[in-house]
Design a protein around this motif. Structure first.
Motif, PDB file in Angstrom:
ATOM      1  N   HIS A  73     -86.971 -25.912 -59.012  1.00 34.10           N
ATOM      2  CA  HIS A  73     -88.268 -26.435 -59.423  1.00 34.10           C
ATOM      3  C   HIS A  73     -89.132 -26.742 -58.201  1.00 34.10           C
ATOM      4  O   HIS A  73     -90.355 -26.511 -58.213  1.00 34.10           O
ATOM      5  N   SER A  74     -88.514 -27.246 -57.148  1.00 33.92           N
ATOM      6  CA  SER A  74     -89.262 -27.499 -55.912  1.00 33.92           C
ATOM      7  C   SER A  74     -89.767 -26.195 -55.317  1.00 33.92           C
ATOM      8  O   SER A  74     -90.903 -26.115 -54.810  1.00 33.92           O
ATOM      9  N   THR A  75     -88.947 -25.149 -55.387  1.00 29.03           N
ATOM     10  CA  THR A  75     -89.365 -23.837 -54.884  1.00 29.03           C
ATOM     11  C   THR A  75     -90.513 -23.279 -55.718  1.00 29.03           C
ATOM     12  O   THR A  75     -91.417 -22.625 -55.191  1.00 29.03           O
ATOM     13  N   ALA A  76     -90.495 -23.547 -57.029  1.00 29.89           N
ATOM     14  CA  ALA A  76     -91.609 -23.123 -57.882  1.00 29.89           C
ATOM     15  C   ALA A  76     -92.912 -23.780 -57.431  1.00 29.89           C
ATOM     16  O   ALA A  76     -93.975 -23.151 -57.436  1.00 29.89           O
ATOM     17  N   HIS A  77     -92.834 -25.069 -57.040  1.00 24.77           N
ATOM     18  CA  HIS A  77     -94.028 -25.750 -56.534  1.00 24.77           C
ATOM     19  C   HIS A  77     -94.534 -25.088 -55.256  1.00 24.77           C
ATOM     20  O   HIS A  77     -95.743 -24.893 -55.076  1.00 24.77           O
ATOM     21  N   VAL A  78     -93.619 -24.756 -54.370  1.00 27.28           N
ATOM     22  CA  VAL A  78     -94.021 -24.098 -53.118  1.00 27.28           C
ATOM     23  C   VAL A  78     -94.669 -22.750 -53.424  1.00 27.28           C
ATOM     24  O   VAL A  78     -95.673 -22.372 -52.807  1.00 27.28           O
ATOM     25  N   MET A  79     -94.106 -22.024 -54.388  1.00 23.87           N
ATOM     26  CA  MET A  79     -94.690 -20.732 -54.766  1.00 23.87           C
ATOM     27  C   MET A  79     -96.106 -20.924 -55.307  1.00 23.87           C
ATOM     28  O   MET A  79     -97.034 -20.174 -54.956  1.00 23.87           O
ATOM     29  N   ALA A  80     -96.290 -21.929 -56.191  1.00 27.93           N
ATOM     30  CA  ALA A  80     -97.620 -22.165 -56.757  1.00 27.93           C
ATOM     31  C   ALA A  80     -98.606 -22.557 -55.666  1.00 27.93           C
ATOM     32  O   ALA A  80     -99.780 -22.143 -55.693  1.00 27.93           O
ATOM     33  N   GLN A  81     -98.150 -23.356 -54.702  1.00 27.80           N
ATOM     34  CA  GLN A  81     -99.008 -23.725 -53.579  1.00 27.80           C
ATOM     35  C   GLN A  81     -99.432 -22.485 -52.798  1.00 27.80           C
ATOM     36  O   GLN A  81    -100.611 -22.320 -52.439  1.00 27.80           O
ATOM     37  N   ALA A  82     -98.481 -21.589 -52.565  1.00 26.63           N
ATOM     38  CA  ALA A  82     -98.782 -20.361 -51.822  1.00 26.63           C
ATOM     39  C   ALA A  82     -99.761 -19.485 -52.598  1.00 26.63           C
ATOM     40  O   ALA A  82    -100.694 -18.905 -52.020  1.00 26.63           O
ATOM     41  N   VAL A  83     -99.578 -19.385 -53.917  1.00 23.29           N
ATOM     42  CA  VAL A  83    -100.483 -18.566 -54.736  1.00 23.29           C
ATOM     43  C   VAL A  83    -101.905 -19.110 -54.651  1.00 23.29           C
ATOM     44  O   VAL A  83    -102.867 -18.346 -54.489  1.00 23.29           O
ATOM     45  N   GLN A  84    -102.065 -20.425 -54.733  1.00 26.65           N
ATOM     46  CA  GLN A  84    -103.423 -20.979 -54.690  1.00 26.65           C
ATOM     47  C   GLN A  84    -104.023 -20.932 -53.286  1.00 26.65           C
ATOM     48  O   GLN A  84    -105.245 -20.955 -53.147  1.00 26.65           O
ATOM     49  N   LYS A 126     -94.016 -20.111 -44.577  1.00 25.05           N
ATOM     50  CA  LYS A 126     -94.812 -20.971 -43.694  1.00 25.05           C
ATOM     51  C   LYS A 126     -94.830 -22.407 -44.221  1.00 25.05           C
ATOM     52  O   LYS A 126     -94.718 -23.367 -43.447  1.00 25.05           O
ATOM     53  N   ILE A 127     -94.978 -22.553 -45.533  1.00 25.63           N
ATOM     54  CA  ILE A 127     -94.984 -23.891 -46.134  1.00 25.63           C
ATOM     55  C   ILE A 127     -93.634 -24.565 -45.928  1.00 25.63           C
ATOM     56  O   ILE A 127     -93.553 -25.755 -45.594  1.00 25.63           O
ATOM     57  N   ILE A 128     -92.558 -23.813 -46.132  1.00 24.01           N
ATOM     58  CA  ILE A 128     -91.209 -24.374 -45.937  1.00 24.01           C
ATOM     59  C   ILE A 128     -91.025 -24.804 -44.492  1.00 24.01           C
ATOM     60  O   ILE A 128     -90.496 -25.890 -44.208  1.00 24.01           O
ATOM     61  N   LYS A 129     -91.480 -23.988 -43.560  1.00 26.13           N
ATOM     62  CA  LYS A 129     -91.333 -24.301 -42.131  1.00 26.13           C
ATOM     63  C   LYS A 129     -92.128 -25.541 -41.744  1.00 26.13           C
ATOM     64  O   LYS A 129     -91.737 -26.288 -40.825  1.00 26.13           O
ATOM     65  N   GLU A 130     -93.227 -25.812 -42.453  1.00 21.76           N
ATOM     66  CA  GLU A 130     -94.037 -26.997 -42.158  1.00 21.76           C
ATOM     67  C   GLU A 130     -93.333 -28.296 -42.535  1.00 21.76           C
ATOM     68  O   GLU A 130     -93.793 -29.383 -42.167  1.00 21.76           O
TER      69      GLU A 130
END
Length: 664
Positions: A73-84, A126-130
């Motif tokens: 679920h956390s990865t889904a949030h990161v994906m949605a952040q990347a999409v936007q 990139k988001i994960i690395k941040e």
């Protein structure tokens, strides 16, 4: 600050610990990098949760079932952040964890393509690395609507929550809105800036850097809230795992599953097809598939007779009133096809056989001496499955159900259920499946309108099934709310060769259909009184079609010799050896074996290759030396070959393998 006491719960111990007020859950598990969340009093919490006096706290490991859900679920949030980030105009739907992965729905103008998924993965890394921190923030409904005014689907979910419909709004909606206060999760950068926010009840990983391995799998269209009347959104599926090795193993399993796909193998092995002219979910079996189906049916029919069942037959349609009597139309009507007008009366294609078996029981007076009375048939039934769930042979609209019903006294019910469970497990072992667990499906007390019968009847039926399941020694998994409308059930879940689980047998305890309000079934008891029997439904495979699909994938099309459509392929080295092999084939057929001779113009090596592609268990190859010696070269499916095997021995080998039901 003051001291408080908490209890640390471990798998095999409980430890009382004194900490100061303000202590966060993560401090209790410092040094254990596998813990990514906490279970406090049975409720999942973020590691940032501030523990209270008397709390019982258990660490949630990333490789546990709950841990993987949180990771995904956390990865889904990161994906949605990347999409936007990449498509700022994208509007958010929902993004729950699912089995082995996650998805998120987006309202975008143009459907995603594979190249887009690669861009999204790059942005996610990139988001994960941040190392962004997931931070929980409670909000009121009013404030959430104001903050999310540009996210119409989120605002709709908040409104559904207020109407009491939020939990049922869509698969995954409860992940978004929950049942109590609303919360928003902010993704916060190291400098304190909020990078992205989403409506969610959590919990989540502490930071994005705790996502070890992920991959986006595919995109597809999906209607908002699963309703085809709503707008079609774009859904991106992904998977996430606790290690790179676990991800690679999962991807390998997917590749293996694709290789074993029964729809693909059904075409390649010429077993069955799904002609458009007939309709979706209505398979036809070709001659080779027909062999498998016939062999299975013959064997299962004989095994039922050996287990005390009497074979019966019932029609495909019946007057509509029969299914009102059984309760199927009021409680299962959407699963049945629309009415047929026959001579001005409404008839229905049957979706189940039990109402007709009840009429057989009721056709004359029954004595307690006849019980258990066991009726069985391969009944053709038809179910109005939605087009979106029809899938090869494993989810069809027309199928032959290996359906049986046992009519017993209440005292006989436990022994009969045990008998049926043993019978089911024995059948699966005969077909090469031997890894099982059980699922106990009970009613959902919060939805009484979906179930019929008294509390006492349900309690008794559930306790009988639970005891038999527990006594079996197999793993027992609860399935609250999964019962049929008329009673609880045990389901046998079988794992195949690559570890996937398939629901196989169901054994259902039915106290409703025999009742005076339904079919009014009676038997004359020993004291002369008239008593109501208990009816126990059991379907061993669910349907022959579905079980064939499961077996195709379990064996990757390489059926054991007793089930193989062609058991022996004769391969002549040259045309002059054809007659020799045809004579041998006649001898084998006289022993009940299924034999073909490849007399095509292909070269011998190509004939061998063709037989291997068709997954034939045995090949007999004949050349000049073989003809002279009265022998053959005996070749196995794995490529192992023995030359100079006498004809009588070659026949005996195949007969022995078929009769023993070897899983070669």
């Amino acid at each position: 600050m003051s001291d408080i006491k908490v209890v640390l719960a471990h798998a095999d111990a409980r430890e009382e610990k004194t900490v100061t007020t303000g202590t966060k859950a993560w401090e209790l598990f410092a040094g254990d990098d596998s813990v990514i969340a906490a279970r406090v009093g049975g409720v999942l919490k973020d590691l940032a949760y501030e523990v209270g006096d008397g709390d019982e706290v258990e660490g949630v490991a990333i490789d546990s079932a709950d841990g993987r859900d949180i990771l995904r679920h956390s990865t889904a949030h990161v994906m949605a952040q990347a999409v936007q980030q990449l498509w700022p105009e994208a509007r958010l739907g929902i993004g729950p964890p699912i089995e082995n992965g996650f998805y998120y729905d987006f309202d975008v103008e143009t459907p995603f393509v594979p190249e887009d998924l690669a861009k999204i993965e790059t942005a996610m890394r990139k988001i994960i690395k941040e190392n962004q921190r997931f931070s929980r923030r409670p909000v009121s409904d009013h404030d959430a609507i104001a903050e999310l005014k540009d996210e119409p689907y989120k605002v709709e979910l908040i409104g559904l929550k207020g109407s009491g419909k939020g939990e049922d709004a869509a698969e995954g909606a409860s992940v978004e809105v929950g049942a109590g206060e609303l919360t928003i999760y902010d993704n916060i950068r190291r400098n304190g800036d909020v990078a992205w926010s989403d409506l969610c009840r959590g919990p989540h990983l502490p930071t994005t850097k705790r996502i070890p391995a992920f991959k986006l799998m595919r995109s597809a269209a999906a209607y908002w809230r699963g309703d085809e009347k709503n707008k079609q959104l774009q859904r991106i599926y992904g998977t996430a795992w606790e290690t790179k090795e676990a991800l690679e193993e999962h991807l390998h399993r997917i590749e293996e599953a694709e290789r074993r796909d029964h729809r693909k193998l059904g075409r390649e092995l010429d077993l069955f097809s799904f002609p458009d002219e007939i309709g979706s979910g209505l398979p036809v079996f070709h001659p080779k598939g027909g062999v498998i189906k016939r062999v299975m049916e013959d064997y299962v029919r004989q095994r039922h007779i050996e287990e005390g069942f009497e074979y019966v037959g019932t029609p495909h349609i019946a007057k509509e009133g029969l299914f009102y009597t059984s309760g199927h139309l009021p409680y299962y009507g959407e699963g049945m096809f629309p009415a047929l007008d026959v001579d001005g009366m409404d008839y229905r294609l049957k979706a189940m056989n039990c109402p007709m078996h009840n009429l057989i029981f009721r056709s004359r007076q029954r004595s307690y001496r006849e019980l258990p009375l066991r009726l069985f048939e391969f009944g053709s039934v038809y179910r109005h499955e939605k087009s979106g769930v029809v899938h090869g042979l494993t989810r069809v609209r027309g199928f032959a159900q290996d359906d049986s019903h046992s009519y017993v006294t209440p005292e006989q019910a436990p022994a009969e259920i045990q008998h049926l469970l043993d019978f089911c497990l024995g059948l699966f072992r005969d077909f090469g499946l031997d890894d099982f667990y059980l699922e106990l499906s009970t009613r959902d007390d919060s939805k009484p309108d979906k179930f019929i019968g008294s509390d006492e009847d349900w309690e008794l039926a559930t306790s009988v099934l639970a005891k038999v399941a527990t006594d079996s020694g197999l793993e027992l998994v609860p399935d609250p709310g999964g019962a049929a409308y008329y009673g609880p059930k045990i389901s046998v879940q079988a794992r195949d060769a690559i570890g996937r689980t398939w629901q196989m047998s169901t054994i259902q305890y039915d106290f409703n259909q025999p009742s005076a309000d339904r079919f009014d079934l009676e038997y004359v008891a020993q004291d002369g009184s008239r008593q109501q029997p208990v009816m126990i439904h059991s379907a061993k495979f669910g349907s022959i079609e579905r079980f064939i699909g499961v077996l195709v994938e379990h064996y990757a099309g390489a059926f054991p010799p007793w089930l193989a459509p062609v058991q022996v392929q004769g391969i002549p080295v040259a045309e002059r050896h054809n007659d020799y092999l045809y004579d041998l084939a006649r001898q084998m057929k006289a022993r009940g074996l299924r034999v073909e001779v490849d007399d095509s113009d292909d070269r011998m090596q190509k004939k061998i290759r063709n037989a291997q592609l068709q997954k034939v268990p045995f090949m007999i190859i004949a050349g000049d030396d073989d003809v002279e010696a009265g022998a053959v070269s005996f070749r196995y499916r794995d490529g192992h070959q023995e030359n100079g095997v006498p004809v009588a021995e070659a026949i005996a080998r195949v007969v022995a393998a078929v009769e023993s039901r070897e899983q070669v």
